[in-house]
Design a protein around this motif. Sequence first.
Motif, short mmCIF file in Angstrom:
data_model
loop_
_atom_site.label_atom_id
_atom_site.label_comp_id
_atom_site.label_asym_id
_atom_site.label_seq_id
_atom_site.Cartn_x
_atom_site.Cartn_y
_atom_site.Cartn_z
N TRP A 106 0.84 -1.21 0.00
CA TRP A 106 0.00 0.00 0.00
C TRP A 106 0.86 1.25 0.00
O TRP A 106 0.48 2.28 -0.58
CB TRP A 106 -0.90 0.00 1.23
N LEU A 114 -3.95 6.14 -3.80
CA LEU A 114 -4.46 5.82 -2.48
C LEU A 114 -5.77 6.57 -2.21
O LEU A 114 -6.72 6.00 -1.66
CB LEU A 114 -3.41 6.18 -1.42
N ASN A 115 -5.81 7.82 -2.61
CA ASN A 115 -7.04 8.61 -2.40
C ASN A 115 -8.19 8.03 -3.22
O ASN A 115 -9.33 7.98 -2.74
CB ASN A 115 -6.80 10.06 -2.77
N GLU A 116 -7.88 7.61 -4.46
CA GLU A 116 -8.92 7.01 -5.29
C GLU A 116 -9.43 5.72 -4.65
O GLU A 116 -10.63 5.44 -4.64
CB GLU A 116 -8.40 6.72 -6.69
N TYR A 117 -8.50 4.94 -4.11
CA TYR A 117 -8.90 3.68 -3.45
C TYR A 117 -9.80 3.98 -2.26
O TYR A 117 -10.83 3.32 -2.07
CB TYR A 117 -7.66 2.90 -3.00
N LEU A 118 -9.39 4.97 -1.43
CA LEU A 118 -10.20 5.30 -0.25
C LEU A 118 -11.61 5.74 -0.64
O LEU A 118 -12.60 5.37 0.00
CB LEU A 118 -9.51 6.40 0.55
N GLU A 119 -11.67 6.52 -1.72
CA GLU A 119 -12.98 6.98 -2.19
C GLU A 119 -13.81 5.81 -2.70
O GLU A 119 -14.98 5.64 -2.34
CB GLU A 119 -12.81 8.02 -3.31
N GLU A 163 -13.52 2.66 -2.02
CA GLU A 163 -13.87 1.75 -0.95
C GLU A 163 -15.07 2.29 -0.17
O GLU A 163 -16.00 1.54 0.18
CB GLU A 163 -12.67 1.57 0.00
N ALA A 164 -15.08 3.61 0.10
CA ALA A 164 -16.18 4.21 0.83
C ALA A 164 -17.49 4.12 0.04
O ALA A 164 -18.54 3.74 0.58
CB ALA A 164 -15.85 5.67 1.16
N TYR A 215 -17.36 0.97 -8.52
CA TYR A 215 -16.46 1.29 -7.41
C TYR A 215 -15.80 0.01 -6.86
O TYR A 215 -14.62 0.01 -6.46
CB TYR A 215 -17.23 2.01 -6.30
N VAL A 237 -11.90 -0.91 -6.29
CA VAL A 237 -11.35 -1.42 -5.02
C VAL A 237 -10.56 -2.70 -5.26
O VAL A 237 -9.44 -2.87 -4.79
CB VAL A 237 -12.50 -1.66 -4.01
N LYS A 241 -6.58 -3.53 -4.71
CA LYS A 241 -6.17 -4.64 -3.85
C LYS A 241 -5.29 -5.63 -4.61
O LYS A 241 -4.28 -6.13 -4.09
CB LYS A 241 -7.39 -5.36 -3.29
#
Length: 312
Positions: free
Chosen positions: A130, A138-143, A145-146, A212, A216, A220
């Motif tokens: 990660w 990372l920001n795209e992943y966080l978004e 994932e949410a 989305y 994710v 991963k």
Amino acid sequence: MKKNSLTPNKGLSLSQAQSISNLCNQSAIEIVAILTVVNNLKKVVKINKEEKVLIRPKPLPENVIELLKKKAGLHACQAFLMENIKAKDAMLKLARTATADLSEVVYPEKPKFIDSTVGSLAQVNEDWGWEQLSAAELNEYLEAEAFAAHIGQFIHKDGILTGLRTELPNIPSVDWIVIKDGEKTPVDITVHHDAKKLLNIHNELATTHREYEQRVNYFKAKVKNLTTAENARIAKHNADLQNSAAKTNNDLQVTFETQMKKANEQANDIRVEFEKTRQAKIGEIAAMRINIDPRFQATVNEFLTKLPDSQE
């Protein structure tokens, strides 16, 4: 070391010297026996007109001076012989206990082997993977994932939307409540959702959720692949280190064993030559005889004729 009279050419053998030394000592003892019993008087007592000798007269022998000189000469000769016997024994002991000088032999130092763990790397986990993502990734992943989590929760079989869709077909057009005992009062029901609209919302959200969720899963998988690739690189790095160390250590060991073998062969050659010389030296010392000093020759001659021929 005291000077001695040992010579390889002539003189007494060790056996002869020991025998003559013993004879000198014995003869000196005999002289002592003569001198220790002398006295100055004779004592006689008459009993019934018969004389009884109480002390017999034992005056010094007429040749007392010669006897003392003889005794001194015997001890001197014995001392001379014993000194040379001890000198020969010491020389033999020194020769028999001598060891080869191996100072010129250069023994190799034990090699300092390489530690194959020095420079090795530890395997990484997905936390490392990660960390390899850019800030944007990372920001795209966080978004993603949410969004995937919250939309998925809403449209899940136990979610709010599914609950509305399940309930909708079963809502009656009218309902009844009891306000007064024995009487039912109608309750008007107005449905503000319709099945088609809820289905459309579900389909739209499901499509969005899939999009989305795919992102994710992409991140991963990327992290997993990065981690797997890094661990493969680390494993190869460590294997290369171990192989290199093993080869170097083997070369060091072979060189050490070769040098040690050469040193041992050199030491053995030195020992063999030394042993030849040592045995020859022992033989020379063993064959050495005691060259008699003229001052002791008469005493030696006196006893030499009394010795058996086997002691020559």
